[in-house]
Design a protein around this motif. Structure first.
Motif, mmCIF file in Angstrom:
data_model
loop_
_atom_site.group_PDB
_atom_site.id
_atom_site.type_symbol
_atom_site.label_atom_id
_atom_site.label_comp_id
_atom_site.label_asym_id
_atom_site.label_seq_id
_atom_site.Cartn_x
_atom_site.Cartn_y
_atom_site.Cartn_z
ATOM 1 N N ALA A 107 0.914 -59.124 20.573
ATOM 2 C CA ALA A 107 2.322 -59.547 20.602
ATOM 3 C C ALA A 107 2.635 -60.426 19.390
ATOM 4 N N VAL A 108 1.684 -61.294 19.024
ATOM 5 C CA VAL A 108 1.878 -62.151 17.842
ATOM 6 C C VAL A 108 1.973 -61.284 16.580
ATOM 7 N N ILE A 109 1.106 -60.297 16.474
ATOM 8 C CA ILE A 109 1.136 -59.398 15.308
ATOM 9 C C ILE A 109 2.496 -58.698 15.221
ATOM 10 N N ASP A 110 3.000 -58.198 16.355
ATOM 11 C CA ASP A 110 4.287 -57.502 16.325
ATOM 12 C C ASP A 110 5.438 -58.449 15.978
ATOM 13 N N ALA A 111 5.357 -59.706 16.410
ATOM 14 C CA ALA A 111 6.392 -60.681 16.042
ATOM 15 C C ALA A 111 6.372 -60.903 14.520
ATOM 16 N N LEU A 112 5.162 -61.019 13.953
ATOM 17 C CA LEU A 112 5.035 -61.231 12.502
ATOM 18 C C LEU A 112 5.542 -60.019 11.727
ATOM 19 N N GLU B 233 8.512 -55.014 8.870
ATOM 20 C CA GLU B 233 7.497 -53.955 8.800
ATOM 21 C C GLU B 233 7.467 -53.138 10.084
ATOM 22 N N ALA B 234 6.821 -51.982 10.007
ATOM 23 C CA ALA B 234 6.613 -51.142 11.193
ATOM 24 C C ALA B 234 5.679 -51.870 12.169
ATOM 25 N N ASP B 235 5.666 -51.427 13.420
ATOM 26 C CA ASP B 235 4.933 -52.154 14.459
ATOM 27 C C ASP B 235 3.419 -51.933 14.380
ATOM 28 N N ILE B 236 2.705 -52.642 15.232
ATOM 29 C CA ILE B 236 1.237 -52.662 15.202
ATOM 30 C C ILE B 236 0.627 -51.271 15.348
ATOM 31 N N GLY B 237 1.274 -50.425 16.165
ATOM 32 C CA GLY B 237 0.747 -49.083 16.390
ATOM 33 C C GLY B 237 0.778 -48.225 15.126
ATOM 34 N N ARG B 238 1.714 -48.514 14.222
ATOM 35 C CA ARG B 238 1.795 -47.773 12.964
ATOM 36 C C ARG B 238 0.737 -48.276 11.982
ATOM 37 N N PHE C 87 -2.183 -49.892 12.919
ATOM 38 C CA PHE C 87 -3.535 -49.723 13.475
ATOM 39 C C PHE C 87 -3.484 -48.694 14.600
ATOM 40 N N PRO C 88 -3.332 -47.392 14.279
ATOM 41 C CA PRO C 88 -3.167 -46.376 15.328
ATOM 42 C C PRO C 88 -4.381 -46.312 16.263
ATOM 43 N N ASP C 89 -4.109 -46.101 17.561
ATOM 44 C CA ASP C 89 -5.234 -46.052 18.508
ATOM 45 C C ASP C 89 -5.953 -44.708 18.456
ATOM 46 N N THR C 90 -5.527 -43.847 17.521
ATOM 47 C CA THR C 90 -6.245 -42.591 17.292
ATOM 48 C C THR C 90 -7.233 -42.746 16.138
ATOM 49 N N ASP C 91 -7.238 -43.912 15.499
ATOM 50 C CA ASP C 91 -8.084 -44.131 14.327
ATOM 51 C C ASP C 91 -9.388 -44.800 14.750
#
Ligand code: MG
Length: 159
Positions: A44-49, A55-60, A62-66
């Motif tokens: 949540a902190v990363i997405d706030a930053l 910037e695009a969100d955390i999933g973009r 650090f994809p959970d497919t990587d």
């Protein structure tokens, strides 16, 4: 120039996982499911930053497919994000957050969470708010099936 950002994350609790919140391992019977260590406070902190920086969100990022991020320590993901923000000229003024968890009792672990996250954010512990709440037994969070986190961030940069 100042920019605010807002982040939210929720992870399911599962048996056989370590509970990691705010970069700290909290003793308990269940931990947060996830591709990484499941640290939804740090997410949540990363997405706030990222939101504050436009910037695009955390999933973009650090994809959970990587497979690179499988089992990743979320504090390390935060460090990568902070390095990129610094390169873009941003600094963190403050971060505030709320963790909603029915159990375990998190208040005793908040000082350690601040110690783990504040240096990565480049702020003192007084500029990082972490508040723990329960959900009063209501809903899936109240039944101990998940933990949810909200965070806000204020960034500054020379105009
Ligand atoms: Mg997450």
């Amino acid at each position: 120039m100042y920019r605010t950002g807002f982040g939210y994350d929720l992870h399911r609790l599962e048996k056989g996982r370590k509970l990691v919140l705010g970069g700290v391992e909290v003793p308990g019977r269940e931990g947060l499911a996830g591709h990484s260590d499941g640290d939804c406070l740090t997410h949540a902190v990363i997405d706030a930053l990222l939101g504050a920086a436009g910037e695009a969100d955390i999933g973009r990022h650090f994809p959970d497919t990587d497979p690179r991020w499988k089992g990743a320590r979320s504090v390390e993901l935060l460090a990568i994000v902070m390095e990129n923000l610094r390169l873009a000229g941003w600094r963190v003024e403050n971060v505030d957050s709320v963790v909603v968890a029915e159990k375990p009792l998190l208040a005793p672990h908040i000082p350690a969470m601040k110690q783990a996250l504040a240096p990565v954010l480049g702020v003192g512990p007084e500029a990082l708010g972490i508040k723990a709440k329960t959900n009063e037994g209501l809903g899936l969070i109240g039944k101990g099936r998940a933990i949810a986190c909200w965070a806000s961030a204020l960034l500054s940069r020379r105009a």
